[in-house]
Design a protein around this motif. Sequence first.
Motif, PDB file in Angstrom:
ATOM      1  N   ASP A 243      75.204  46.411  65.511  1.00 42.95           N
ATOM      2  CA  ASP A 243      73.333  45.179  65.392  1.00 42.95           C
ATOM      3  C   ASP A 243      73.750  43.598  65.086  1.00 42.95           C
ATOM      4  O   ASP A 243      74.923  43.852  63.834  1.00 42.95           O
ATOM      5  CB  ASP A 243      73.098  46.019  64.610  1.00 42.95           C
TER       6      ASP A 243
ATOM      7  N   SER B 101      74.392  58.829  70.411  1.00 41.42           N
ATOM      8  CA  SER B 101      73.814  59.681  71.277  1.00 41.42           C
ATOM      9  C   SER B 101      73.696  59.296  72.446  1.00 41.42           C
ATOM     10  O   SER B 101      73.569  59.344  73.716  1.00 41.42           O
ATOM     11  CB  SER B 101      72.176  59.157  70.964  1.00 41.42           C
TER      12      SER B 101
ATOM     13  N   ASP C  67      61.536  52.562  56.231  1.00 42.14           N
ATOM     14  CA  ASP C  67      62.168  52.623  57.119  1.00 42.14           C
ATOM     15  C   ASP C  67      64.058  52.653  56.229  1.00 42.14           C
ATOM     16  O   ASP C  67      64.050  52.350  55.318  1.00 42.14           O
ATOM     17  CB  ASP C  67      62.628  50.645  57.247  1.00 42.14           C
ATOM     18  N   GLY C  68      64.761  52.770  57.383  1.00 46.06           N
ATOM     19  CA  GLY C  68      66.503  53.389  56.573  1.00 46.06           C
ATOM     20  C   GLY C  68      67.295  52.826  58.212  1.00 46.06           C
ATOM     21  O   GLY C  68      66.574  53.414  58.810  1.00 46.06           O
TER      22      GLY C  68
ATOM     23  N   GLY D   9      70.225  54.382  59.813  1.00 49.39           N
ATOM     24  CA  GLY D   9      71.977  55.043  59.813  1.00 49.39           C
ATOM     25  C   GLY D   9      71.819  54.509  61.019  1.00 49.39           C
ATOM     26  O   GLY D   9      72.016  53.676  62.010  1.00 49.39           O
ATOM     27  N   ALA D  10      73.433  55.470  61.559  1.00 51.58           N
ATOM     28  CA  ALA D  10      73.908  55.576  62.340  1.00 51.58           C
ATOM     29  C   ALA D  10      74.854  57.443  62.797  1.00 51.58           C
ATOM     30  O   ALA D  10      75.633  57.622  61.788  1.00 51.58           O
ATOM     31  CB  ALA D  10      75.085  54.698  62.787  1.00 51.58           C
ATOM     32  N   THR D  11      75.141  57.349  63.674  1.00 52.51           N
ATOM     33  CA  THR D  11      76.072  58.887  63.617  1.00 52.51           C
ATOM     34  C   THR D  11      77.166  58.678  62.622  1.00 52.51           C
ATOM     35  O   THR D  11      77.976  59.312  61.929  1.00 52.51           O
ATOM     36  CB  THR D  11      76.182  58.818  65.060  1.00 52.51           C
TER      37      THR D  11
ATOM     38  N   PHE E  42      71.412  66.229  65.325  1.00 51.71           N
ATOM     39  CA  PHE E  42      71.324  64.201  64.962  1.00 51.71           C
ATOM     40  C   PHE E  42      71.442  64.657  63.905  1.00 51.71           C
ATOM     41  O   PHE E  42      70.563  64.951  62.672  1.00 51.71           O
ATOM     42  CB  PHE E  42      70.077  64.237  65.992  1.00 51.71           C
ATOM     43  N   THR E  43      72.154  63.649  63.020  1.00 49.43           N
ATOM     44  CA  THR E  43      72.529  63.255  61.883  1.00 49.43           C
ATOM     45  C   THR E  43      71.941  62.790  61.270  1.00 49.43           C
ATOM     46  O   THR E  43      70.720  63.123  59.750  1.00 49.43           O
ATOM     47  CB  THR E  43      73.847  62.530  61.709  1.00 49.43           C
TER      48      THR E  43
ATOM     49  N   GLY F  95      66.098  55.223  63.495  1.00 46.83           N
ATOM     50  CA  GLY F  95      66.901  55.382  64.060  1.00 46.83           C
ATOM     51  C   GLY F  95      66.717  54.205  65.374  1.00 46.83           C
ATOM     52  O   GLY F  95      67.588  53.785  66.675  1.00 46.83           O
TER      53      GLY F  95
ATOM     54  N   ARG G 269      70.302  44.951  68.879  1.00 41.16           N
ATOM     55  CA  ARG G 269      71.859  45.402  69.072  1.00 41.16           C
ATOM     56  C   ARG G 269      72.492  44.304  70.282  1.00 41.16           C
ATOM     57  O   ARG G 269      71.777  43.663  70.674  1.00 41.16           O
ATOM     58  CB  ARG G 269      71.553  46.568  70.350  1.00 41.16           C
TER      59      ARG G 269
ATOM     60  N   ALA H 274      64.553  50.101  65.378  1.00 44.85           N
ATOM     61  CA  ALA H 274      63.714  48.865  64.757  1.00 44.85           C
ATOM     62  C   ALA H 274      62.381  49.165  64.286  1.00 44.85           C
ATOM     63  O   ALA H 274      61.532  50.094  65.386  1.00 44.85           O
ATOM     64  CB  ALA H 274      64.114  47.645  65.081  1.00 44.85           C
TER      65      ALA H 274
ATOM     66  N   LYS I 274      65.410  56.929  71.017  1.00 42.68           N
ATOM     67  CA  LYS I 274      65.252  55.489  71.279  1.00 42.68           C
ATOM     68  C   LYS I 274      65.063  54.934  72.594  1.00 42.68           C
ATOM     69  O   LYS I 274      65.369  55.582  74.062  1.00 42.68           O
ATOM     70  CB  LYS I 274      66.670  54.819  70.859  1.00 42.68           C
TER      71      LYS I 274
HETATM   72  C1  3UK Z   1      70.250  51.667  65.721  1.00 38.77           C
HETATM   73  C2  3UK Z   1      67.898  50.673  63.879  1.00 38.77           C
HETATM   74  C3  3UK Z   1      66.833  48.861  63.363  1.00 38.77           C
HETATM   75  C4  3UK Z   1      70.657  50.345  65.028  1.00 38.77           C
HETATM   76  C5  3UK Z   1      70.822  57.362  62.448  1.00 38.77           C
HETATM   77  C6  3UK Z   1      69.223  57.470  60.572  1.00 38.77           C
HETATM   78  O1  3UK Z   1      69.881  56.234  64.921  1.00 38.77           O
HETATM   79  C7  3UK Z   1      70.874  56.615  63.987  1.00 38.77           C
HETATM   80  O2  3UK Z   1      72.261  57.372  64.852  1.00 38.77           O
HETATM   81  P1  3UK Z   1      72.488  56.294  66.142  1.00 38.77           P
HETATM   82  O3  3UK Z   1      74.137  57.170  65.456  1.00 38.77           O
HETATM   83  O4  3UK Z   1      71.929  55.201  66.770  1.00 38.77           O
HETATM   84  C8  3UK Z   1      72.665  53.859  65.412  1.00 38.77           C
HETATM   85  C9  3UK Z   1      71.641  52.307  66.038  1.00 38.77           C
HETATM   86  O5  3UK Z   1      70.268  52.981  65.888  1.00 38.77           O
HETATM   87  N1  3UK Z   1      68.964  51.871  64.049  1.00 38.77           N
HETATM   88  C10 3UK Z   1      68.611  53.075  64.046  1.00 38.77           C
HETATM   89  N2  3UK Z   1      67.929  52.819  62.937  1.00 38.77           N
HETATM   90  C11 3UK Z   1      67.396  51.982  62.681  1.00 38.77           C
HETATM   91  N3  3UK Z   1      67.838  50.089  64.079  1.00 38.77           N
HETATM   92  N4  3UK Z   1      66.206  49.484  62.430  1.00 38.77           N
HETATM   93  C12 3UK Z   1      66.322  51.009  61.591  1.00 38.77           C
HETATM   94  N5  3UK Z   1      65.867  51.289  60.522  1.00 38.77           N
HETATM   95  O6  3UK Z   1      70.752  49.843  66.444  1.00 38.77           O
HETATM   96  C13 3UK Z   1      72.052  51.554  64.807  1.00 38.77           C
HETATM   97  O7  3UK Z   1      73.219  51.178  64.986  1.00 38.77           O
HETATM   98  O8  3UK Z   1      72.101  57.174  66.862  1.00 38.77           O
HETATM   99  C14 3UK Z   1      69.539  56.761  61.617  1.00 38.77           C
HETATM  100  C15 3UK Z   1      70.602  58.316  60.006  1.00 38.77           C
HETATM  101  C16 3UK Z   1      70.820  59.080  60.707  1.00 38.77           C
HETATM  102  C17 3UK Z   1      71.526  58.097  62.488  1.00 38.77           C
HETATM  103  N6  3UK Z   1      72.164  58.624  63.004  1.00 38.77           N
END
Ligand code: 3UK
Length: 519
Positions: A391, A176, A311-312, A314-316, A220-221, A290, A406, A292, A502
């Motif tokens: 993070d 993103s 809560d979970g 994830g990251a792209t 968005f994944t 997505g 972050r 915190a 976000k």
């Molecule tokens: C932040 C979180 C705390 C964190 C994503 C679920 O968000 C997703 O992917 P992106 O590549 O961003 C990744 C970054 O977003 N983040 C996401 N979830 C949390 N921080 N608590 C959370 N629960 O900085 C991470 O490194 O946009 C989320 C599934 C697939 C995804 N791509």
Amino acid sequence: PELQFPARLNCATELLDRRVAEGQGDRLCISAPGGLRWTYADLQARANRIANVLVCEMGLVPGNRVLLSAPNNPMLAACWFAVIKAGGIAVATMPLLRAKELTAIIDKARISHALCDLCLAGEVQAAQHQAPVLQKVRYFNHPDVQGLEAAMARHSDQFDNVDTAADDTCLLAFTSGTTGVPKATMHFHRDVMAACACWPKHVLRPQPDDVFIGSPPLAFTFGLGGLLLFPMSVGASTALLERASPEHLVQGIEDHGATILVTAPTSYRTLAAHGARLRASTLRRCVSAGEALPAATRTLWRAATGIELIDGIGATEMLHIFISADEAHARPGATGTAIPGYQACVLDANGQPVPPGTVGRLAVKGPTGCRYLDDPRQANYVQNGWNLTGDAYLMDADGYFVYQARTDDMIISAGYNIASPEVEGALLAHPAVAECGVIGVPDAERGQIVKAFVVLRAGGGYSPDAALVKTLQDFVKQAIAPYKYPRAIQFVTELPRTGTGKLQRFRLNSLQTSQENPT
Ligand code: 3UK
């Protein structure tokens, strides 16, 4: 548990054709506003016709990259499976992207083909002029003879999926890009199957009669998994909404009998106002990711709906969620534990593990991981086999991971490290605060000071004055270490956010006005 996949694997075969072959063809797969209902067999027939159009009319060969641009709707899902069936690489883009951003993506990913919703034709055509590598474009949700639907009618609803390797790339997902130029991440067919075998299987555990609904775009994944692949991996159904404002979500939950909601923390804060309707609805489980999830938002949601949030993080780069906790294991303020299949730890600046309770850099490894397409930043993200998500986290003695910030969102004020989300979480617990964002702003004496941008709760009778600033400052001092309190507070009407919900903290700077109130 080590996941094993055969050398030849096509994830469309596994997620779609296998369902039909195993007798689930008549089950509901996708619903949408207006009464549309597609069974698994319906989706398969459409994906097959589109795959035939791609191969026979658009000259697609395996390995070609295909731009998919649409709001979340059933035809986007059919196109996604068509591309995968034909051995192509799906590159879905956020519907809000403008021609300039699309052009950069088309160039970066060497995209030769596109299947796009007619409603986005303007931007796609403009991008095509700038990016001649894009040769063949078809539009869907198109009433005329040039449209994809007319082409589909000319082709069979049968298609033999291309025999892809488990480690052929099937999708390119762009980050993103809250800061900097977006990066493309590559994921293989086996990565998609691994994602389905991890978080949904161990944490969400959906049932075939669950109905998913939510806001994240399929581009968005988070949305691709949570609103399409995961429901399909258990034979459940998904309600796809083109517009997913809180009002649309509540209405959608009622109309489609949704049981599982997938969205971001900010959306839960707004949706909480509809608690009574949601309590009366079929909704029973809610997933937040997505950014915190502040403890205050978890509490607010439980009070409003009676539902404990899942809560979970994830990251792209990782494709989907790797640390999470189900309702029974949720701990306020913690994201959860590493889900089976993944390992997670916290490292210091030299890459050494730190003891429990110490803040450091989150590192994860598992069946999915980061592969940037031709980008030197690969070496920053993957070090010694560990993915560094950017993070700052701490792990407690029980293996629960507690989000801090972050790594580039840490504020250093008078020598103290202060995590913006902690201050935001403290402010959100005050009834006057609907939304807030915290950054460090330059200060001659302290280097930086903590500044909060606050959106007041509508209808609460709060006025944005000096008295309320003082009240909020005192409130934070009571909740967390006093040196973290926001020395400046500015009231705003909304916060800058990405299309995925976000907060864009770097854009808060430009909201700054001169009338500050350092105390
Ligand atoms: C932040 C979180 C705390 C964190 C994503 C679920 O968000 C997703 O992917 P992106 O590549 O961003 C990744 C970054 O977003 N983040 C996401 N979830 C949390 N921080 N608590 C959370 N629960 O900085 C991470 O490194 O946009 C989320 C599934 C697939 C995804 N791509």
